[in-house]
Scaffold this active site. Structure first.
Site: not given
Ligand SMILES: *Cc1c(COP(=O)(O)O)cnc(C)c1O
Length: 374
Positions: A179
């Site tokens: 991210k």
């Molecule tokens: C990555 C992601 C999540 C979940 O996040 P994690 O930290 O991996 O649990 C939820 N929604 C979206 C759109 C994502 O890209």
């Protein structure tokens, strides 16, 4: 293999984590409150740090009071947790289709999906591009529903001058390594509404209530705490919050580099036939989490396989959520959201991360040019 996304860790990040490890606290210490305050400076709303983006969504649905019999309208063009967080609360998820240009929730489709049982609308800022919050706000208010923004892609994005974090009743973030910033695993919930943020904080901490004013039995003793509603341990440890604060200090630089790489892809790929590039609407300033192209003429699978074979870790974001067998087994059927399904059939995420060099990017473009030209 060149990945499609990865973290950027520099000596300031390492020093912050080392300092936390040598302190008196590994879990809930001063760095949690500091990280939450640092987050607020970016999101524009008070925040609660949680263990990841999926638990952030679960926490947001709990804070919104979502439960059995309630309907939650959301997009199929997302990671499964946007929907499954509501299902884990016992709610029914209703998928509304997306818009063709941004792949974000289509307000008209949301409007058509509203029923007397609608209790929440959950949008996603796909690839970092904010959803149409003004329109979604009007619809959710009319429906008496809570507006939730899954901003796992969009920390640092703005919409008509307002930061993502101030646009919905509850906004969730993920700090997974792919991210826009990372704490290893990590996430947060932001809310401008103190009542909702308070419920999120309590849910994140096993439901424990310590505030004397709220205790049912205030005279029990100084050790006393109570659970009034069930919660979970979704805390983010001090050590990881230290990394989060260090990463936030670099966020403006992250945004600049992601924008630079996006402009470069736009320029280098603009003349390629068989390809549609991502767009940007008026009034938004996105943190570019993904560079999602569309591969036309039914060639996405071939292009994916050949890019991977060339050592370029492209990705597909995402299969429509209701295609997951868990939803299929609940009776959801393919064909429900045709715009999202067409988008999925063509979508390919090219590598985009802060430490991607211009030379790496040139290699991605050259590989794609060769495949599409043959
Ligand atoms: C990555 C992601 C999540 C979940 O996040 P994690 O930290 O991996 O649990 C939820 N929604 C979206 C759109 C994502 O890209």
């Amino acid at each position: 293999m060149l990945p499609y996304g990865r973290q950027s860790i520099d000596p300031s990040d390492v020093a912050a984590v080392v300092a936390a490890l040598g302190s008196d606290w590994l879990t809930t210490g001063p760095r949690v409150a500091q990280f939450e305050a640092d987050l607020e400076a970016v999101t524009g709303a008070p925040c609660v740090a949680v263990s990841n983006g999926s638990t952030a969504l679960h926490t947001a649905y709990a804070a919104a009071g979502i439960g059995p019999g309630d309907e939650v309208i959301t997009t199929p063009m997302t990671f499964v947790a946007t929907a499954s967080g509501a299902c884990l609360r016992g709610a029914t998820v209703v998928f509304a289709d997306v818009e063709d240009d941004t792949a974000n929730l289509d307000p008209a489709a949301v409007e058509a999906a509203v029923t007397p049982r609608t209790r929440a609308v959950a949008a996603v800022d796909y690839a970092g591009h904010p959803a149409e919050y003004d329109a979604l706000r009007k619809i959710s208010e009319r429906a008496g529903a809570v507006l939730i923004g899954d901003a796992a892609h969009a920390i640092g994005s703005t919409y008509h001058g307002r930061p993502v974090g101030t646009l919905a009743d509850l906004t969730t973030y993920s700090f997974f390594p792919t991210k826009n910033l990372t704490t290893g695993e990590g996430g947060a919930v932001a809310s401008p509404r103190p009542d909702l943020l308070d419920r999120a904080r309590t849910f994140r901490t096993v439901g424990l209530v310590r505030d004397p004013a709220r205790l049912r039995y205030p005279d029990e003793g100084a050790w006393h705490q109570e659970v009034h509603e069930f919660g979970l341990n979704y805390r983010l440890p001090d050590v990881l919050c230290a990394l989060g604060s260090a990463q936030l200090r670099r966020l403006a630089g992250f945004k600049r580099r992601r924008a630079e790489l996006t402009v470069r892809y736009d320029a280098l790929l603009g003349d390629l036939p068989g390809l549609r590039l991502p767009t940007q609407r008026e009034g938004v300033d996105p943190m570019r989490h993904l560079y999602p192209v569309r591969i036309l003429d039914g060639r996405r699978r071939e292009v994916f396989d050949r890019m991977r074979a060339a050592g370029i870790g492209v990705q597909v974001n995402y299969i429509p959520v209701y295609w997951h067998p868990v939803f299929e087994d609940l009776g959801y059927r393919r064909g429900m959201c045709p715009v999202a399904e067409t988008f999925y059939a063509e979508q390919l995420s090219l590598p985009l991360f802060v430490d991607l060099t211009d030379a790496d990017q040139d290699r991605v473009v050259e590989a794609l040019r060769q495949i599409l030209g043959s």
